[in-house]
Design a protein around this motif. Structure first.
Motif, mmCIF file in Angstrom:
data_model
loop_
_atom_site.group_PDB
_atom_site.id
_atom_site.type_symbol
_atom_site.label_atom_id
_atom_site.label_comp_id
_atom_site.label_asym_id
_atom_site.label_seq_id
_atom_site.Cartn_x
_atom_site.Cartn_y
_atom_site.Cartn_z
ATOM 1 N N UNK A 21 0.851 -1.192 0.000
ATOM 2 C CA UNK A 21 0.000 0.000 0.000
ATOM 3 C C UNK A 21 0.881 1.235 0.000
ATOM 4 N N UNK A 22 0.533 2.208 -0.806
ATOM 5 C CA UNK A 22 1.247 3.477 -0.844
ATOM 6 C C UNK A 22 0.416 4.535 -0.150
ATOM 7 N N UNK A 23 0.984 5.136 0.888
ATOM 8 C CA UNK A 23 0.289 6.179 1.650
ATOM 9 C C UNK A 23 1.067 7.478 1.486
ATOM 10 N N UNK A 24 0.392 8.472 0.933
ATOM 11 C CA UNK A 24 1.018 9.783 0.712
ATOM 12 C C UNK A 24 0.696 10.669 1.923
ATOM 13 N N UNK A 25 1.743 11.053 2.632
ATOM 14 C CA UNK A 25 1.597 11.739 3.922
ATOM 15 C C UNK A 25 1.988 13.198 3.783
ATOM 16 N N UNK A 26 1.126 14.085 4.268
ATOM 17 C CA UNK A 26 1.496 15.493 4.381
ATOM 18 C C UNK A 26 1.921 15.745 5.829
ATOM 19 N N UNK A 27 3.214 16.044 6.022
ATOM 20 C CA UNK A 27 3.744 16.303 7.356
ATOM 21 C C UNK A 27 3.472 17.776 7.675
ATOM 22 N N UNK A 28 2.437 17.996 8.490
ATOM 23 C CA UNK A 28 1.921 19.352 8.685
ATOM 24 C C UNK A 28 2.856 20.242 9.495
ATOM 25 N N UNK A 29 3.692 19.664 10.370
ATOM 26 C CA UNK A 29 4.595 20.496 11.168
ATOM 27 C C UNK A 29 5.589 21.246 10.297
ATOM 28 N N UNK A 30 6.116 20.572 9.293
ATOM 29 C CA UNK A 30 7.203 21.151 8.498
ATOM 30 C C UNK A 30 6.836 21.292 7.022
#
Length: 387
Positions: free
Chosen positions: A123-132
């Motif tokens: 599974x490919x999960x595209x993550x937006x890292x909101x802190x940076x």
């Protein structure tokens, strides 16, 4: 009669860290109310430094919270917000990411139904890292519609093997909207000199990749680079000097206005790492790490003390700095022909990869590759008094 609050949560290990994971909708919308609740979940502030009455582990690696939701961005699946919880102060530092817990974000998102996945395969999960404001792609193994958590991949710093989760940190130094590259070197230099009271003039590479990170030569702190936690964390004078370097670096990077502000309010970032040429040493579990098996020695401070292994974002920063000529890291260990660098840390070794390119004298790092493991430890509800 007072009744305890009951909030859905999952306690997860990611890499060499542990944290309490929440869905955003299960927490108060008001940031101040949410922070009070999360502090109480962890058990901070704890004047005894134990987190006995909370879910925290009373170390920088185990006093963490994660908040996830479906992403509002069309190019990402989930938004990921990380909080580093202070142990003895009522402070949650939201200034940076936890690269280790990033490993658990994909598995959590899949099991929580935030992302659709194939029944078998990856599974490919595209993550937006909101802190940076960075994008991370997680590749998570699946079998029979479930996340595969058990396996044979061994990660130094974690006792038991588990399934490999592959992470791609995309444009780790790019500022949101500024294109590839961004403020990788906030001062504009690959090498700077910091004038630090009590330490003197110290050469440093200050880089923003994964998290803002300051690299210095171990010898400049009076260290060999082979140290373990027990040799550092009981040395108050050394810790004060290291914090002074970190705090003055934070000012030079434009993250705070004064060193005092960095110490009081921004303990999570920037990180301070010291590096040295390869040498043989015994890791924290007693195994011998041979000098010939690594390209450099690396150690990192986290929340005022030496980390027991290496932060995930520290590994990202090491890979980026090794890929660019003229940094404190690359002059010891430039990345090899395969684009990877292998370093020794207190718990063993780790290999990281970087893809970098030069154009017109300017370097950009387009991708950093890192493999870790993650596992659900408990799931259900966390209980706490009304706050």
């Amino acid at each position: 009669m007072m009744t305890q609050l009951r909030i859905p949560a999952v306690y997860m290990r990611g890499g060499t860290s542990k944290g309490v994971f929440f869905l955003k909708d299960d927490l108060p919308a008001d940031p101040a109310a949410r922070e009070r609740l999360l502090l109480r979940v962890i058990g901070s502030p704890d004047r005894y430094g134990k987190h006995t009455d909370g879910m925290g582990g009373a170390t920088s690696s185990t006093s963490k919270v994660v908040i996830l939701s479906r992403s509002t961005r069309p190019d990402c699946d989930v938004d990921y917000l990380f909080g580093q919880v202070a142990i003895d102060q009522p402070v949650i530092d939201w200034s940076g990411n936890c690269g280790n817990l990033t490993t658990a974000v994909g598995p959590f998102a899949l099991t929580a139904g935030l992302v659709k996945a194939p029944g078998d395969g990856t599974a490919t999960v595209r993550i937006w890292q909101a802190n940076i404001s960075k994008k991370i792609v997680s590749h998570v193994p699946m079998r029979d519609g479930e996340v595969v958590e058990l396996g044979s991949f061994e990660l130094d710093g974690v006792t038991f093997p588990a399934a490999e989760v592959r992470l791609e940190f995309l444009d780790p130094a790019a500022e949101d909207g500024d294109g590839a590259g961004g403020a990788m070197f906030p001062t504009g230099n690959r090498l700077d000199r910091l004038d630090v009271p009590g330490v003197g003039s110290i050469e440093a590479t200050m880089i923003t990749a994964g998290n803002p990170t300051i690299f210095v030569d171990a010898a400049r702190l009076g260290l060999a680079g082979t140290e373990l936690q027990g040799e550092v964390n009981g040395n108050g004078d050394l810790l004060r000097r290291a914090e002074a370097v970190r705090a003055h670096g934070a000012v030079a990077m434009g993250l705070v206005k004064t060193p005092e502000e960095a110490t009081a309010r921004r303990q999570h970032t920037p990180k301070l790492s010291f590096v040295a040429k390869p040498a043989t040493y015994k890791a924290s579990d007693g195994r011998t790490v041979e000098a010939g098996s690594i390209d450099l020695l690396a150690r990192i401070f986290s929340m005022g003390v030496l980390h027991h292994a290496m932060t995930g974002t520290g590994a990202v920063a090491i890979a980026a700095a090794a890929a660019i000529p003229g940094t404190v890291v690359s002059r010891i260990a430039p990345v090899g022909a395969d684009g990877r660098v292998r370093f020794g840390h207190p718990s063993g070794t780790l290999s990281v990869g970087a893809e970098a390119a030069e154009s017109g004298g300017e370097w950009t790092v387009t991708k950093v590759l890192l493999s870790r493991t993650a596992r659900r430890l408990m799931e259900g509800w966390v209980r706490l008094p009304p706050v």
